[in-house]
Design an enzyme around this catalytic site. Structure first.
Site, PDB file in Angstrom:
ATOM      1  N   ASP A  11      66.992 112.441  79.294  1.00 37.28           N
ATOM      2  CA  ASP A  11      67.257 111.588  78.125  1.00 37.28           C
ATOM      3  C   ASP A  11      66.596 112.269  76.933  1.00 37.28           C
ATOM      4  O   ASP A  11      65.776 113.179  77.101  1.00 37.28           O
ATOM      5  CB  ASP A  11      66.646 110.190  78.359  1.00 37.28           C
ATOM      6  CG  ASP A  11      66.880 109.242  77.186  1.00 37.28           C
ATOM      7  OD1 ASP A  11      67.909 109.391  76.497  1.00 37.28           O
ATOM      8  OD2 ASP A  11      66.031 108.358  76.943  1.00 37.28           O
ATOM      9  N   SER A  12      66.928 111.780  75.748  1.00 34.43           N
ATOM     10  CA  SER A  12      66.248 112.266  74.549  1.00 34.43           C
ATOM     11  C   SER A  12      64.759 111.952  74.596  1.00 34.43           C
ATOM     12  O   SER A  12      63.985 112.553  73.858  1.00 34.43           O
ATOM     13  CB  SER A  12      66.838 111.578  73.318  1.00 34.43           C
ATOM     14  OG  SER A  12      66.611 110.184  73.411  1.00 34.43           O
ATOM     15  N   TYR A  43      67.602 111.498  69.329  1.00 35.31           N
ATOM     16  CA  TYR A  43      68.867 112.244  69.255  1.00 35.31           C
ATOM     17  C   TYR A  43      69.888 111.495  68.388  1.00 35.31           C
ATOM     18  O   TYR A  43      70.773 112.097  67.805  1.00 35.31           O
ATOM     19  CB  TYR A  43      69.493 112.383  70.658  1.00 35.31           C
ATOM     20  CG  TYR A  43      68.960 113.470  71.559  1.00 35.31           C
ATOM     21  CD1 TYR A  43      67.797 114.184  71.262  1.00 35.31           C
ATOM     22  CD2 TYR A  43      69.633 113.784  72.744  1.00 35.31           C
ATOM     23  CE1 TYR A  43      67.330 115.168  72.130  1.00 35.31           C
ATOM     24  CE2 TYR A  43      69.179 114.772  73.606  1.00 35.31           C
ATOM     25  CZ  TYR A  43      68.030 115.456  73.294  1.00 35.31           C
ATOM     26  OH  TYR A  43      67.583 116.431  74.153  1.00 35.31           O
ATOM     27  N   GLY A  44      69.746 110.176  68.365  1.00 38.47           N
ATOM     28  CA  GLY A  44      70.803 109.336  67.808  1.00 38.47           C
ATOM     29  C   GLY A  44      71.054 109.496  66.324  1.00 38.47           C
ATOM     30  O   GLY A  44      72.102 109.083  65.828  1.00 38.47           O
ATOM     31  N   CYS A  74      71.482 109.041  78.950  1.00 38.67           N
ATOM     32  CA  CYS A  74      71.452 108.905  77.496  1.00 38.67           C
ATOM     33  C   CYS A  74      72.894 108.782  77.014  1.00 38.67           C
ATOM     34  O   CYS A  74      73.694 109.707  77.203  1.00 38.67           O
ATOM     35  CB  CYS A  74      70.792 110.155  76.917  1.00 38.67           C
ATOM     36  SG  CYS A  74      70.718 110.203  75.123  1.00 38.67           S
ATOM     37  N   ASN A  75      73.220 107.644  76.429  1.00 36.35           N
ATOM     38  CA  ASN A  75      74.580 107.440  75.928  1.00 36.35           C
ATOM     39  C   ASN A  75      74.882 108.437  74.804  1.00 36.35           C
ATOM     40  O   ASN A  75      76.011 108.901  74.657  1.00 36.35           O
ATOM     41  CB  ASN A  75      74.719 106.015  75.380  1.00 36.35           C
ATOM     42  CG  ASN A  75      74.512 104.969  76.457  1.00 36.35           C
ATOM     43  OD1 ASN A  75      75.469 104.457  77.017  1.00 36.35           O
ATOM     44  ND2 ASN A  75      73.268 104.653  76.776  1.00 36.35           N
ATOM     45  N   CYS A 187      72.131 101.901  74.761  1.00 33.90           N
ATOM     46  CA  CYS A 187      71.203 103.032  74.619  1.00 33.90           C
ATOM     47  C   CYS A 187      70.140 102.788  75.663  1.00 33.90           C
ATOM     48  O   CYS A 187      69.657 101.651  75.795  1.00 33.90           O
ATOM     49  CB  CYS A 187      70.596 103.029  73.216  1.00 33.90           C
ATOM     50  SG  CYS A 187      69.149 104.100  73.025  1.00 33.90           S
ATOM     51  N   THR A 188      69.770 103.808  76.413  1.00 30.21           N
ATOM     52  CA  THR A 188      68.877 103.544  77.542  1.00 30.21           C
ATOM     53  C   THR A 188      67.488 103.084  77.084  1.00 30.21           C
ATOM     54  O   THR A 188      66.798 102.386  77.828  1.00 30.21           O
ATOM     55  CB  THR A 188      68.774 104.775  78.460  1.00 30.21           C
ATOM     56  OG1 THR A 188      68.455 105.934  77.675  1.00 30.21           O
ATOM     57  CG2 THR A 188      70.090 105.018  79.180  1.00 30.21           C
TER      58      THR A 188
HETATM   59  N1  DGL Z   1      68.327 106.902  74.935  1.00 23.27           N
HETATM   60  C1  DGL Z   1      69.370 107.403  74.151  1.00 23.27           C
HETATM   61  C2  DGL Z   1      70.719 106.735  74.448  1.00 23.27           C
HETATM   62  O1  DGL Z   1      70.938 106.189  75.500  1.00 23.27           O
HETATM   63  C3  DGL Z   1      69.215 107.679  72.695  1.00 23.27           C
HETATM   64  C4  DGL Z   1      67.952 107.506  71.947  1.00 23.27           C
HETATM   65  C5  DGL Z   1      67.828 108.468  70.783  1.00 23.27           C
HETATM   66  O2  DGL Z   1      68.307 108.184  69.680  1.00 23.27           O
HETATM   67  O3  DGL Z   1      67.222 109.509  70.996  1.00 23.27           O
HETATM   68  O4  DGL Z   1      71.603 106.784  73.637  1.00 23.27           O
END
Ligand code: DGL
Length: 258
Positions: A11-12, A43-44, A74-75, A187-188
């Site tokens: 994941d991020s 990441y988002g 991570c979506n 988002c996880t």
């Molecule tokens: N956990 C990540 C997801 O499921 C994203 C979080 C981030 O923005 O880094 O999308």
């Protein structure tokens, strides 16, 4: 044949630990390596190209460690990089998407009003647009980016209830929650906030996420390839993080313990 090679999960940052836990609960014989890229989180709010590069770097690390499959917990990284990863590697790449289908299916044929919380990148990418297209004709779907919910976790403020509640109010107060059927935690990182959401929204609002479905998908993919770990293997868990801040390992262990 069985395979005791590890499942690589990334994941991020820390949110994907919730997915690793779900996979461990369903597949206790699997060895798991979880890699949180907290040095580069979130990441988002990044560009798609950026997230592709970061995801490929992490995937290479997991493959070097012998991963038999990679789970993109991570979506956001799935939206940006799953296709690229699938065309670059021969092992299975299992991604995630906001559980919009699950939310709509729970309505048992009735039109649903659904709020999808996710990152900006997830909500603007074509993967989510395609998902929306499948359901938006029948259902009312609202897209709500919640970047602050990622930062709160990565910066260690998860237990600061005042801060979390103020943030949730900021994102949700504009919605007529009495007429909303479901909120998707897309988002996880957000899955950790389930109890906070529960306390804030009316009881009839369902709160759904894709973690369980992802774990089942991992099982099915490995079973189909005859690559599940052997039943006498006691699954090990290794939590890694790209950040050199020692607090990140503490936070990783904390989220694993929840
Ligand atoms: N956990 C990540 C997801 O499921 C994203 C979080 C981030 O923005 O880094 O999308």
């Amino acid at each position: 044949m069985t395979s005791n090679a590890p499942i690589g999960i990334f994941d991020s940052g820390l949110g994907g630990i919730s997915v690793a836990k779900e996979i461990h609960a369903l597949l206790p014989h699997e060895n798991i390596i979880f890699y949180g890229d907290s040095a580069h989180a979130p990441y988002g709010v990044r560009s798609t190209e950026d997230v592709q590069k970061l995801s490929m770097n992490v995937a290479n690390t997991l493959i070097e460690q012998g991963a038999k499959a990679i789970v993109i917990a991570c979506n956001t990284a799935t939206s940006a990089a799953a296709e690229l990863m699938r065309s670059s590697y021969s092992i299975p790449i299992i991604g995630m998407e906001p559980a919009l289908k699950l939310a709509c299916d729970l309505g048992a044929g009735q039109p649903q009003h659904v709020i999808v919380t996710a990152t900006e990148l997830t909500l603007r990418e074509k993967k989510f647009a395609a998902l929306m297209e499948r359901f938006a004709q029948t259902h009312t779907i609202e897209k709500q980016p919640c970047p602050e919910l990622v930062d709160i976790i990565e910066n260690g403020y998860f237990e600061d209830a005042d801060r979390v509640n103020a943030t949730l109010h900021h994102y949700l107060d504009a919605y007529p929650l009495d007429s909303v059927n479901s909120i998707v935690l897309g988002c996880t990182h957000f899955t950790y906030y389930r109890d906070y959401f529960r306390a804030l929204v009316p009881q009839h609002v369902r709160i759904v996420d894709g973690n369980e479905g992802t774990a089942r998908h991992v099982r099915d993919v490995l079973a189909e390839r005859d690559e599940l770990a052997s039943n006498n293997n006691e699954g090990t868990i290794i939590l890694l993080n790209s950040s050199d801040d020692p607090r990140m390992m503490e936070l990783s262990n904390y989220f694993w313990s929840l």
